[in-house]
Design a protein around this motif. Structure first.
Motif, PDB file in Angstrom:
ATOM      1  N   VAL A  49     -42.736  -1.227  80.777  1.00 38.42           N
ATOM      2  CA  VAL A  49     -42.805  -2.676  80.597  1.00 38.42           C
ATOM      3  C   VAL A  49     -43.203  -3.342  81.913  1.00 38.42           C
ATOM      4  O   VAL A  49     -43.971  -4.302  81.925  1.00 38.42           O
ATOM      5  CB  VAL A  49     -41.453  -3.205  80.062  1.00 38.42           C
ATOM      6  N   SER A  50     -42.732  -2.804  83.017  1.00 40.70           N
ATOM      7  CA  SER A  50     -43.049  -3.392  84.331  1.00 40.70           C
ATOM      8  C   SER A  50     -44.540  -3.366  84.648  1.00 40.70           C
ATOM      9  O   SER A  50     -45.016  -4.140  85.475  1.00 40.70           O
ATOM     10  CB  SER A  50     -42.279  -2.667  85.434  1.00 40.70           C
ATOM     11  N   SER A  51     -45.307  -2.516  83.959  1.00 41.60           N
ATOM     12  CA  SER A  51     -46.750  -2.439  84.216  1.00 41.60           C
ATOM     13  C   SER A  51     -47.502  -3.665  83.707  1.00 41.60           C
ATOM     14  O   SER A  51     -48.675  -3.857  84.036  1.00 41.60           O
ATOM     15  CB  SER A  51     -47.345  -1.173  83.592  1.00 41.60           C
ATOM     16  N   PHE A  52     -46.841  -4.516  82.924  1.00 41.87           N
ATOM     17  CA  PHE A  52     -47.495  -5.725  82.428  1.00 41.87           C
ATOM     18  C   PHE A  52     -47.628  -6.792  83.509  1.00 41.87           C
ATOM     19  O   PHE A  52     -48.429  -7.717  83.369  1.00 41.87           O
ATOM     20  CB  PHE A  52     -46.740  -6.301  81.235  1.00 41.87           C
ATOM     21  N   VAL A  53     -46.840  -6.706  84.570  1.00 41.01           N
ATOM     22  CA  VAL A  53     -46.916  -7.681  85.660  1.00 41.01           C
ATOM     23  C   VAL A  53     -48.311  -7.592  86.276  1.00 41.01           C
ATOM     24  O   VAL A  53     -48.782  -6.520  86.638  1.00 41.01           O
ATOM     25  CB  VAL A  53     -45.820  -7.430  86.716  1.00 41.01           C
ATOM     26  N   GLY A  54     -48.976  -8.742  86.363  1.00 44.05           N
ATOM     27  CA  GLY A  54     -50.328  -8.802  86.899  1.00 44.05           C
ATOM     28  C   GLY A  54     -51.402  -8.844  85.828  1.00 44.05           C
ATOM     29  O   GLY A  54     -52.559  -9.106  86.119  1.00 44.05           O
ATOM     30  N   GLN A  55     -51.033  -8.592  84.569  1.00 43.98           N
ATOM     31  CA  GLN A  55     -51.987  -8.673  83.472  1.00 43.98           C
ATOM     32  C   GLN A  55     -51.978 -10.074  82.872  1.00 43.98           C
ATOM     33  O   GLN A  55     -51.015 -10.812  83.031  1.00 43.98           O
ATOM     34  CB  GLN A  55     -51.635  -7.664  82.383  1.00 43.98           C
ATOM     35  N   THR A  56     -53.041 -10.419  82.161  1.00 40.64           N
ATOM     36  CA  THR A  56     -53.060 -11.706  81.472  1.00 40.64           C
ATOM     37  C   THR A  56     -52.187 -11.615  80.223  1.00 40.64           C
ATOM     38  O   THR A  56     -51.924 -10.518  79.706  1.00 40.64           O
ATOM     39  CB  THR A  56     -54.483 -12.119  81.044  1.00 40.64           C
ATOM     40  N   VAL A  57     -51.752 -12.763  79.741  1.00 41.29           N
ATOM     41  CA  VAL A  57     -50.976 -12.808  78.500  1.00 41.29           C
ATOM     42  C   VAL A  57     -51.811 -12.201  77.369  1.00 41.29           C
ATOM     43  O   VAL A  57     -51.286 -11.446  76.540  1.00 41.29           O
ATOM     44  CB  VAL A  57     -50.538 -14.252  78.169  1.00 41.29           C
ATOM     45  N   ALA A  58     -53.101 -12.486  77.347  1.00 40.62           N
ATOM     46  CA  ALA A  58     -53.979 -11.943  76.303  1.00 40.62           C
ATOM     47  C   ALA A  58     -53.995 -10.418  76.346  1.00 40.62           C
ATOM     48  O   ALA A  58     -53.946  -9.766  75.296  1.00 40.62           O
ATOM     49  CB  ALA A  58     -55.392 -12.493  76.461  1.00 40.62           C
ATOM     50  N   GLN A  59     -54.058  -9.825  77.537  1.00 40.36           N
ATOM     51  CA  GLN A  59     -54.053  -8.368  77.652  1.00 40.36           C
ATOM     52  C   GLN A  59     -52.747  -7.777  77.145  1.00 40.36           C
ATOM     53  O   GLN A  59     -52.741  -6.782  76.426  1.00 40.36           O
ATOM     54  CB  GLN A  59     -54.265  -7.945  79.107  1.00 40.36           C
ATOM     55  N   VAL A  60     -51.642  -8.392  77.532  1.00 43.67           N
ATOM     56  CA  VAL A  60     -50.333  -7.877  77.120  1.00 43.67           C
ATOM     57  C   VAL A  60     -50.171  -7.993  75.610  1.00 43.67           C
ATOM     58  O   VAL A  60     -49.793  -7.030  74.941  1.00 43.67           O
ATOM     59  CB  VAL A  60     -49.186  -8.610  77.849  1.00 43.67           C
ATOM     60  N   GLU A  61     -50.489  -9.150  75.053  1.00 47.10           N
ATOM     61  CA  GLU A  61     -50.374  -9.336  73.601  1.00 47.10           C
ATOM     62  C   GLU A  61     -51.256  -8.348  72.849  1.00 47.10           C
ATOM     63  O   GLU A  61     -50.863  -7.821  71.810  1.00 47.10           O
ATOM     64  CB  GLU A  61     -50.742 -10.763  73.206  1.00 47.10           C
ATOM     65  N   GLY A  62     -52.436  -8.097  73.376  1.00 52.00           N
ATOM     66  CA  GLY A  62     -53.360  -7.171  72.732  1.00 52.00           C
ATOM     67  C   GLY A  62     -52.873  -5.735  72.723  1.00 52.00           C
ATOM     68  O   GLY A  62     -53.291  -4.946  71.886  1.00 52.00           O
ATOM     69  N   GLY A  63     -51.986  -5.382  73.641  1.00 53.10           N
ATOM     70  CA  GLY A  63     -51.477  -4.022  73.720  1.00 53.10           C
ATOM     71  C   GLY A  63     -50.150  -3.792  73.041  1.00 53.10           C
ATOM     72  O   GLY A  63     -49.644  -2.679  73.019  1.00 53.10           O
ATOM     73  N   LEU A  64     -49.563  -4.847  72.477  1.00 51.06           N
ATOM     74  CA  LEU A  64     -48.257  -4.696  71.834  1.00 51.06           C
ATOM     75  C   LEU A  64     -48.389  -4.088  70.440  1.00 51.06           C
ATOM     76  O   LEU A  64     -49.257  -4.497  69.672  1.00 51.06           O
ATOM     77  CB  LEU A  64     -47.560  -6.055  71.701  1.00 51.06           C
ATOM     78  N   PRO A  65     -47.527  -3.137  70.105  1.00 50.54           N
ATOM     79  CA  PRO A  65     -47.509  -2.639  68.726  1.00 50.54           C
ATOM     80  C   PRO A  65     -47.163  -3.783  67.764  1.00 50.54           C
ATOM     81  O   PRO A  65     -46.501  -4.753  68.152  1.00 50.54           O
ATOM     82  CB  PRO A  65     -46.394  -1.588  68.741  1.00 50.54           C
ATOM     83  N   ALA A  66     -47.567  -3.654  66.530  1.00 50.19           N
ATOM     84  CA  ALA A  66     -47.397  -4.718  65.536  1.00 50.19           C
ATOM     85  C   ALA A  66     -45.949  -5.156  65.362  1.00 50.19           C
ATOM     86  O   ALA A  66     -45.673  -6.326  65.147  1.00 50.19           O
ATOM     87  CB  ALA A  66     -47.983  -4.281  64.197  1.00 50.19           C
TER      88      ALA A  66
END
Length: 148
Positions: A49-66
């Motif tokens: 989860v800590s790897s999301f720091v520095g990513q855009t919200v769009a990138q994080v949302e796009g990588g989340l399981p349904a």
């Protein structure tokens, strides 16, 4: 016979392309980090989860399981002193204009049913100094979900 060998050659190339595609999918972990609406086994390759720091919200949302969920908090005020505008009428940007500066969840790694809390900051306020502090967890204290 020439027509038959041309057809055989085309078929062989088609099988080779199909095989290469299957190998690529298998090597990328059945679809990479894009869980989204794709379903599947939900295997995320143990993405912290800590790897999301520095990513855009769009990138994080796009990588989340349904089956996962995400709540975002504008940390402009405590981090930079600026007015919070994320998700308001004053926010004229998109999720690609916001950077995650804190990411906490009920799981250490991204899983099918992870409940993610993210502190976000406008990309134009995401300086090198802010990025260093974010990676060091300095802003974790601003989210109750981080338990600090």
């Amino acid at each position: 016979m020439s027509g038959s060998s041309d057809a055989d050659a085309r078929a062989a190339r088609g099988v080779a392309v199909l095989f290469a595609g299957v190998v690529a999918v298998l090597l990328s972990g059945c679809g990479g980090g894009g869980g989204g609406a794709g379903g599947g086994s939900g295997e995320t390759g143990h993405v912290p989860v800590s790897s999301f720091v520095g990513q855009t919200v769009a990138q994080v949302e796009g990588g989340l399981p349904a089956a996962s969920s995400m709540v975002s908090y504008d940390l402009s005020k405590p981090v930079t002193g600026a007015e919070a505008t994320y998700g308001t009428a004053k926010d004229k940007g998109t999720h690609a204009d916001w950077i995650v500066v804190v990411a906490c969840a009920d799981t250490k790694n991204l899983e099918d049913d992870t409940h993610l809390a993210a502190g976000v900051l406008r990309a134009d306020a995401y300086t090198d100094a802010v990025a260093r502090k974010a990676k060091d967890g300095v802003f974790d204290r601003y989210l109750g979900e981080c338990g600090k």
